[in-house]
Design a protein around this motif. Structure first.
Motif, PDB file in Angstrom:
ATOM      1  N   PHE A 117       0.668  -1.070   0.067  1.00  0.00           N
ATOM      2  CA  PHE A 117      -0.142  -0.058   0.083  1.00  0.00           C
ATOM      3  C   PHE A 117       0.858   1.303  -0.034  1.00  0.00           C
ATOM      4  CE2 PHE A 117      -2.181   3.429   2.517  1.00  0.00           C
ATOM      5  CZ  PHE A 117      -3.369   3.574   1.557  1.00  0.00           C
ATOM      6  N   LEU A 118       1.843   1.294   0.742  1.00  0.00           N
ATOM      7  CA  LEU A 118       2.842   2.420   0.938  1.00  0.00           C
ATOM      8  C   LEU A 118       3.581   2.626  -0.581  1.00  0.00           C
ATOM      9  CD1 LEU A 118       4.379   1.962   4.131  1.00  0.00           C
ATOM     10  CD2 LEU A 118       2.851   3.772   3.692  1.00  0.00           C
ATOM     11  N   LYS A 119       3.607   1.682  -1.203  1.00  0.00           N
ATOM     12  CA  LYS A 119       4.283   1.702  -2.425  1.00  0.00           C
ATOM     13  C   LYS A 119       3.421   2.474  -3.284  1.00  0.00           C
ATOM     14  CE  LYS A 119       7.860  -2.015  -2.198  1.00  0.00           C
ATOM     15  NZ  LYS A 119       8.143  -3.341  -2.532  1.00  0.00           N
ATOM     16  N   VAL A 120       2.203   2.101  -3.352  1.00  0.00           N
ATOM     17  CA  VAL A 120       1.218   2.590  -4.204  1.00  0.00           C
ATOM     18  C   VAL A 120       0.704   3.990  -4.075  1.00  0.00           C
ATOM     19  CG1 VAL A 120      -1.198   2.316  -4.951  1.00  0.00           C
ATOM     20  CG2 VAL A 120       0.265   0.201  -4.658  1.00  0.00           C
ATOM     21  N   VAL A 121       0.885   4.208  -2.697  1.00  0.00           N
ATOM     22  CA  VAL A 121       0.539   5.571  -2.315  1.00  0.00           C
ATOM     23  C   VAL A 121       1.710   6.435  -2.848  1.00  0.00           C
ATOM     24  CG1 VAL A 121       0.469   7.069  -0.157  1.00  0.00           C
ATOM     25  CG2 VAL A 121      -0.750   5.131  -0.348  1.00  0.00           C
ATOM     26  N   LYS A 122       2.836   5.965  -2.876  1.00  0.00           N
ATOM     27  CA  LYS A 122       4.176   7.099  -3.311  1.00  0.00           C
ATOM     28  C   LYS A 122       4.118   7.207  -4.658  1.00  0.00           C
ATOM     29  CE  LYS A 122       9.224   7.020  -2.846  1.00  0.00           C
ATOM     30  NZ  LYS A 122      10.405   6.457  -2.336  1.00  0.00           N
ATOM     31  N   ARG A 123       3.601   6.217  -5.444  1.00  0.00           N
ATOM     32  CA  ARG A 123       3.381   6.361  -6.822  1.00  0.00           C
ATOM     33  C   ARG A 123       2.468   7.229  -7.322  1.00  0.00           C
ATOM     34  NH1 ARG A 123       3.035   1.471  -7.963  1.00  0.00           N
ATOM     35  NH2 ARG A 123       0.678   1.095  -8.564  1.00  0.00           N
ATOM     36  N   TYR A 124       1.347   7.102  -6.711  1.00  0.00           N
ATOM     37  CA  TYR A 124       0.206   7.877  -7.040  1.00  0.00           C
ATOM     38  C   TYR A 124       0.284   9.443  -6.511  1.00  0.00           C
ATOM     39  CZ  TYR A 124      -3.146   4.448  -9.025  1.00  0.00           C
ATOM     40  OH  TYR A 124      -3.711   3.514  -9.935  1.00  0.00           O
ATOM     41  N   SER A 125       0.968   9.527  -5.130  1.00  0.00           N
ATOM     42  CA  SER A 125       1.189  10.813  -4.927  1.00  0.00           C
ATOM     43  C   SER A 125       2.147  11.756  -5.758  1.00  0.00           C
ATOM     44  CB  SER A 125       1.752  10.740  -3.419  1.00  0.00           C
ATOM     45  OG  SER A 125       1.040  10.224  -2.702  1.00  0.00           O
ATOM     46  N   LYS A 126       3.128  11.110  -6.235  1.00  0.00           N
ATOM     47  CA  LYS A 126       3.966  11.924  -7.275  1.00  0.00           C
ATOM     48  C   LYS A 126       3.182  12.289  -8.504  1.00  0.00           C
ATOM     49  CE  LYS A 126       8.366   9.479  -6.212  1.00  0.00           C
ATOM     50  NZ  LYS A 126       9.421   8.769  -6.536  1.00  0.00           N
ATOM     51  N   GLN A 127       2.116  11.403  -8.912  1.00  0.00           N
ATOM     52  CA  GLN A 127       1.618  11.602 -10.102  1.00  0.00           C
ATOM     53  C   GLN A 127       0.402  12.845  -9.805  1.00  0.00           C
ATOM     54  OE1 GLN A 127      -0.431   8.472 -12.047  1.00  0.00           O
ATOM     55  NE2 GLN A 127      -2.014   9.579 -12.689  1.00  0.00           N
ATOM     56  N   ASN A 128      -0.080  12.881  -8.536  1.00  0.00           N
ATOM     57  CA  ASN A 128      -1.415  13.591  -8.434  1.00  0.00           C
ATOM     58  C   ASN A 128      -1.138  15.046  -7.483  1.00  0.00           C
ATOM     59  OD1 ASN A 128      -3.190  11.902  -9.603  1.00  0.00           O
ATOM     60  ND2 ASN A 128      -3.360  10.679  -7.787  1.00  0.00           N
ATOM     61  N   ASN A 129      -0.162  15.013  -6.682  1.00  0.00           N
ATOM     62  CA  ASN A 129       0.262  16.028  -5.852  1.00  0.00           C
ATOM     63  C   ASN A 129       0.337  17.598  -6.466  1.00  0.00           C
ATOM     64  OD1 ASN A 129      -0.061  14.451  -3.700  1.00  0.00           O
ATOM     65  ND2 ASN A 129       2.441  14.378  -3.387  1.00  0.00           N
ATOM     66  N   ARG A 130       0.874  17.531  -7.721  1.00  0.00           N
ATOM     67  CA  ARG A 130       0.897  18.800  -8.158  1.00  0.00           C
ATOM     68  C   ARG A 130      -0.662  19.359  -8.848  1.00  0.00           C
ATOM     69  NH1 ARG A 130       1.633  21.574 -13.171  1.00  0.00           N
ATOM     70  NH2 ARG A 130       3.154  23.371 -12.976  1.00  0.00           N
ATOM     71  N   ASP A 131      -1.413  18.222  -9.220  1.00  0.00           N
ATOM     72  CA  ASP A 131      -2.758  18.668  -9.576  1.00  0.00           C
ATOM     73  C   ASP A 131      -3.391  19.188  -8.138  1.00  0.00           C
ATOM     74  OD1 ASP A 131      -2.293  18.153 -12.184  1.00  0.00           O
ATOM     75  OD2 ASP A 131      -3.052  16.005 -12.177  1.00  0.00           O
ATOM     76  N   VAL A 132      -3.290  18.425  -7.077  1.00  0.00           N
ATOM     77  CA  VAL A 132      -3.884  18.816  -5.977  1.00  0.00           C
ATOM     78  C   VAL A 132      -3.677  20.204  -5.433  1.00  0.00           C
ATOM     79  CG1 VAL A 132      -4.146  18.548  -3.546  1.00  0.00           C
ATOM     80  CG2 VAL A 132      -4.101  16.466  -5.006  1.00  0.00           C
ATOM     81  N   ILE A 133      -2.453  20.618  -5.770  1.00  0.00           N
ATOM     82  CA  ILE A 133      -2.107  22.151  -5.336  1.00  0.00           C
ATOM     83  C   ILE A 133      -2.918  23.018  -6.248  1.00  0.00           C
ATOM     84  CG2 ILE A 133      -0.478  23.802  -5.367  1.00  0.00           C
ATOM     85  CD1 ILE A 133      -0.129  21.773  -3.076  1.00  0.00           C
ATOM     86  N   TYR A 134      -3.152  22.727  -7.339  1.00  0.00           N
ATOM     87  CA  TYR A 134      -3.862  23.801  -8.210  1.00  0.00           C
ATOM     88  C   TYR A 134      -5.386  23.588  -7.646  1.00  0.00           C
ATOM     89  CZ  TYR A 134      -0.113  25.231 -11.004  1.00  0.00           C
ATOM     90  OH  TYR A 134       1.253  25.863 -11.397  1.00  0.00           O
TER      91      TYR A 134
END
Length: 234
Positions: A117-134
Protein backbone atom coordinates in the motif's frame (compact mmCIF):
# COMPACT_ATOMS: atom_id res chain seq x y z
CA UNK A 1 -2.01 -17.91 23.41
CA UNK A 2 -4.91 -20.18 22.55
CA UNK A 3 -6.31 -19.44 19.09
CA UNK A 4 -9.82 -20.82 18.69
CA UNK A 5 -10.63 -22.52 15.43
CA UNK A 6 -13.81 -22.76 13.38
CA UNK A 7 -15.47 -25.42 15.51
CA UNK A 8 -14.54 -24.11 18.97
CA UNK A 9 -17.11 -22.74 21.39
CA UNK A 10 -16.41 -19.03 21.62
CA UNK A 11 -16.00 -17.37 24.98
CA UNK A 12 -17.34 -13.86 25.38
CA UNK A 13 -14.85 -11.01 25.60
CA UNK A 14 -14.55 -7.37 24.69
CA UNK A 15 -13.74 -7.04 21.02
CA UNK A 16 -10.53 -5.29 20.02
CA UNK A 17 -11.38 -2.61 17.47
CA UNK A 18 -8.96 -1.65 14.73
CA UNK A 19 -10.77 1.68 14.42
CA UNK A 20 -9.29 2.60 17.80
CA UNK A 21 -5.86 2.66 16.13
CA UNK A 22 -6.88 4.85 13.19
CA UNK A 23 -5.13 8.00 14.45
CA UNK A 24 -1.88 6.11 14.93
CA UNK A 25 -2.25 4.57 11.47
CA UNK A 26 -2.72 8.06 10.06
CA UNK A 27 0.45 9.26 11.77
CA UNK A 28 2.37 6.31 10.32
CA UNK A 29 1.00 7.06 6.84
CA UNK A 30 2.19 10.65 7.15
CA UNK A 31 5.71 9.29 7.80
CA UNK A 32 5.33 7.08 4.74
CA UNK A 33 7.68 4.32 5.92
CA UNK A 34 6.79 0.79 6.95
CA UNK A 35 8.88 1.05 10.13
CA UNK A 36 6.41 3.64 11.41
CA UNK A 37 3.69 0.94 11.40
CA UNK A 38 5.60 -1.54 13.55
CA UNK A 39 4.57 0.05 16.89
CA UNK A 40 0.93 -0.18 15.78
CA UNK A 41 1.31 -3.85 14.84
CA UNK A 42 3.01 -4.58 18.16
CA UNK A 43 0.34 -2.76 20.16
CA UNK A 44 -2.46 -4.71 18.47
CA UNK A 45 -0.70 -8.04 18.96
CA UNK A 46 -0.11 -7.19 22.63
CA UNK A 47 -3.82 -6.47 23.03
CA UNK A 48 -4.65 -9.88 21.53
CA UNK A 49 -2.14 -11.67 23.75
CA UNK A 50 -3.52 -9.99 26.87
CA UNK A 51 -6.80 -11.91 26.35
CA UNK A 52 -4.96 -15.28 26.26
CA UNK A 53 -7.18 -16.52 23.45
CA UNK A 54 -8.49 -15.32 20.10
CA UNK A 55 -12.06 -16.11 19.10
CA UNK A 56 -13.40 -16.49 15.60
CA UNK A 57 -15.75 -13.59 16.34
CA UNK A 58 -12.76 -11.37 17.14
CA UNK A 59 -10.88 -12.41 14.01
CA UNK A 60 -13.87 -11.76 11.78
CA UNK A 61 -14.54 -8.41 13.45
CA UNK A 62 -10.92 -7.33 13.08
CA UNK A 63 -10.70 -8.33 9.41
CA UNK A 64 -13.97 -6.56 8.64
CA UNK A 65 -12.67 -3.34 10.21
CA UNK A 66 -9.36 -3.79 8.42
CA UNK A 67 -11.19 -3.92 5.09
CA UNK A 68 -13.28 -0.85 5.94
CA UNK A 69 -10.17 1.14 6.87
CA UNK A 70 -8.42 -0.09 3.74
CA UNK A 71 -11.28 1.16 1.58
CA UNK A 72 -11.15 4.49 3.43
CA UNK A 73 -7.43 4.96 2.83
CA UNK A 74 -7.60 3.83 -0.79
CA UNK A 75 -10.31 6.41 -1.40
CA UNK A 76 -8.45 9.07 0.55
CA UNK A 77 -5.37 8.69 -1.63
CA UNK A 78 -7.45 8.41 -4.82
CA UNK A 79 -6.21 4.88 -5.56
CA UNK A 80 -8.54 3.01 -7.97
CA UNK A 81 -8.71 -0.33 -6.20
CA UNK A 82 -11.64 -2.19 -4.68
CA UNK A 83 -11.60 -4.98 -2.07
CA UNK A 84 -13.94 -7.62 -3.48
CA UNK A 85 -13.49 -10.54 -1.08
CA UNK A 86 -15.28 -10.56 2.27
CA UNK A 87 -13.58 -11.24 5.62
CA UNK A 88 -14.67 -14.89 5.77
CA UNK A 89 -13.04 -15.62 2.40
CA UNK A 90 -9.80 -13.85 3.35
CA UNK A 91 -9.54 -15.63 6.71
CA UNK A 92 -10.15 -19.06 5.17
CA UNK A 93 -6.55 -19.09 3.92
CA UNK A 94 -5.11 -18.86 7.42
CA UNK A 95 -6.45 -22.06 8.97
CA UNK A 96 -4.21 -25.11 9.14
CA UNK A 97 -5.30 -28.68 8.54
CA UNK A 98 -6.44 -29.01 12.16
CA UNK A 99 -8.76 -26.01 11.78
CA UNK A 100 -6.58 -23.75 13.94
CA UNK A 101 -6.17 -20.12 12.93
CA UNK A 102 -2.54 -19.18 12.19
CA UNK A 103 -2.24 -15.72 13.71
CA UNK A 104 1.46 -15.24 12.93
CA UNK A 105 0.85 -16.02 9.26
CA UNK A 106 -2.09 -13.60 9.21
CA UNK A 107 -0.02 -10.81 10.76
CA UNK A 108 2.80 -11.30 8.26
CA UNK A 109 0.29 -11.07 5.41
CA UNK A 110 -1.00 -7.77 6.79
CA UNK A 111 2.53 -6.43 7.00
CA UNK A 112 3.12 -7.26 3.33
CA UNK A 113 -0.15 -5.57 2.40
CA UNK A 114 0.86 -2.40 4.26
CA UNK A 115 4.24 -2.35 2.48
CA UNK A 116 2.50 -2.73 -0.88
CA UNK A 117 0.00 0.00 0.00
CA UNK A 118 2.81 2.44 0.88
CA UNK A 119 4.47 1.80 -2.48
CA UNK A 120 1.21 2.47 -4.33
CA UNK A 121 0.57 5.64 -2.31
CA UNK A 122 4.05 6.91 -3.14
CA UNK A 123 3.52 6.28 -6.86
CA UNK A 124 0.10 7.94 -6.99
CA UNK A 125 1.21 10.85 -4.80
CA UNK A 126 3.95 11.82 -7.23
CA UNK A 127 1.42 11.77 -10.06
CA UNK A 128 -1.37 13.66 -8.30
CA UNK A 129 0.21 16.11 -5.87
CA UNK A 130 0.90 18.88 -8.39
CA UNK A 131 -2.71 18.71 -9.60
CA UNK A 132 -3.93 18.80 -5.99
CA UNK A 133 -2.06 22.05 -5.32
CA UNK A 134 -3.94 23.66 -8.22
CA UNK A 135 -7.20 22.26 -6.84
CA UNK A 136 -6.33 23.94 -3.55
CA UNK A 137 -5.68 27.21 -5.39
CA UNK A 138 -9.09 26.95 -7.06
CA UNK A 139 -10.71 26.24 -3.69
CA UNK A 140 -9.07 29.36 -2.22
CA UNK A 141 -10.29 31.50 -5.10
CA UNK A 142 -13.83 30.20 -4.65
CA UNK A 143 -13.76 30.96 -0.92
CA UNK A 144 -11.80 34.24 -0.92
CA UNK A 145 -14.60 35.97 1.00
CA UNK A 146 -14.05 33.96 4.19
CA UNK A 147 -11.16 33.00 6.43
CA UNK A 148 -10.06 29.59 5.14
CA UNK A 149 -7.89 27.88 7.74
CA UNK A 150 -4.99 25.64 6.81
CA UNK A 151 -6.54 22.86 8.91
CA UNK A 152 -9.70 23.05 6.79
CA UNK A 153 -7.65 22.65 3.61
CA UNK A 154 -5.74 19.77 5.17
CA UNK A 155 -8.93 17.90 6.09
CA UNK A 156 -10.57 18.56 2.74
CA UNK A 157 -7.65 17.44 0.57
CA UNK A 158 -6.23 14.76 2.91
CA UNK A 159 -2.77 16.32 3.06
CA UNK A 160 -0.74 17.51 6.02
CA UNK A 161 -0.66 21.24 6.75
CA UNK A 162 3.12 21.25 6.48
CA UNK A 163 3.04 19.61 3.07
CA UNK A 164 0.39 22.02 1.74
CA UNK A 165 2.30 25.07 2.95
CA UNK A 166 5.59 23.88 1.46
CA UNK A 167 4.20 22.77 -1.90
CA UNK A 168 1.97 25.83 -2.32
CA UNK A 169 4.90 28.18 -1.84
CA UNK A 170 7.03 26.14 -4.24
CA UNK A 171 4.35 26.34 -6.91
CA UNK A 172 3.21 29.97 -6.47
CA UNK A 173 6.26 31.61 -4.86
CA UNK A 174 4.21 32.94 -1.93
CA UNK A 175 2.48 31.53 1.11
CA UNK A 176 -1.27 30.95 1.27
CA UNK A 177 -2.08 33.97 3.43
CA UNK A 178 -0.26 36.37 1.06
CA UNK A 179 -1.93 34.70 -1.90
CA UNK A 180 -5.36 35.18 -0.33
CA UNK A 181 -4.66 38.87 0.27
CA UNK A 182 -3.73 39.27 -3.39
CA UNK A 183 -6.92 37.51 -4.52
CA UNK A 184 -9.01 39.71 -2.26
CA UNK A 185 -7.36 42.91 -3.44
CA UNK A 186 -7.90 41.97 -7.08
CA UNK A 187 -11.56 41.33 -6.32
CA UNK A 188 -11.76 44.64 -4.44
CA UNK A 189 -10.36 46.54 -7.44
CA UNK A 190 -13.02 44.98 -9.61
CA UNK A 191 -15.77 45.94 -7.16
CA UNK A 192 -14.44 49.50 -6.83
CA UNK A 193 -15.40 50.07 -10.45
CA UNK A 194 -19.01 50.00 -9.29
CA UNK A 195 -19.60 53.47 -7.84
CA UNK A 196 -22.83 52.33 -6.20
CA UNK A 197 -20.93 50.18 -3.72
CA UNK A 198 -19.72 51.73 -0.48
CA UNK A 199 -16.18 50.97 0.72
CA UNK A 200 -17.45 49.14 3.80
CA UNK A 201 -19.75 47.05 1.58
CA UNK A 202 -16.82 46.03 -0.60
CA UNK A 203 -14.80 45.22 2.50
CA UNK A 204 -17.56 42.88 3.74
CA UNK A 205 -17.95 41.27 0.32
CA UNK A 206 -14.30 40.20 0.23
CA UNK A 207 -14.12 38.99 3.81
CA UNK A 208 -13.10 42.03 5.86
CA UNK A 209 -15.54 42.99 8.60
CA UNK A 210 -13.47 46.05 9.53
CA UNK A 211 -13.39 48.49 6.61
CA UNK A 212 -10.57 50.46 8.28
CA UNK A 213 -8.41 47.36 8.24
CA UNK A 214 -9.40 46.75 4.62
CA UNK A 215 -8.31 50.27 3.68
CA UNK A 216 -4.97 49.70 5.45
CA UNK A 217 -4.33 46.41 3.66
CA UNK A 218 -5.39 47.83 0.29
CA UNK A 219 -2.99 50.77 0.59
CA UNK A 220 -0.16 48.48 1.67
CA UNK A 221 -0.65 46.23 -1.35
CA UNK A 222 -1.65 48.79 -4.01
CA UNK A 223 0.16 51.89 -2.75
CA UNK A 224 -3.01 54.00 -2.74
CA UNK A 225 -6.30 53.99 -0.82
CA UNK A 226 -9.49 52.40 -2.20
CA UNK A 227 -10.98 55.87 -2.76
CA UNK A 228 -7.90 57.00 -4.65
CA UNK A 229 -7.99 53.88 -6.79
CA UNK A 230 -11.66 54.50 -7.57
CA UNK A 231 -11.04 58.12 -8.54
CA UNK A 232 -8.25 57.05 -10.91
CA UNK A 233 -10.20 54.26 -12.62
CA UNK A 234 -13.84 55.35 -12.71
Amino acid sequence: MKVYGKQDVLASALLINMMDYNSKIEEALQVGKFEAFLPVFNEIITAFEAQNYLSLKQILHFEQEYQLLSQHWLKRYHIPYTINNGPEYVLSFFYNQDGQFQLAKYVERKKREVKRFLKVVKRYSKQNNRDVIYEIEQYLQQNFHRDVKLQEISERFYLSREYISRKFKQEFQENISDYMVKVRMNKAKSLLLNEELKIYEIANMIGYHDDKYFRKVFKKVEGITPNEYRSLTV
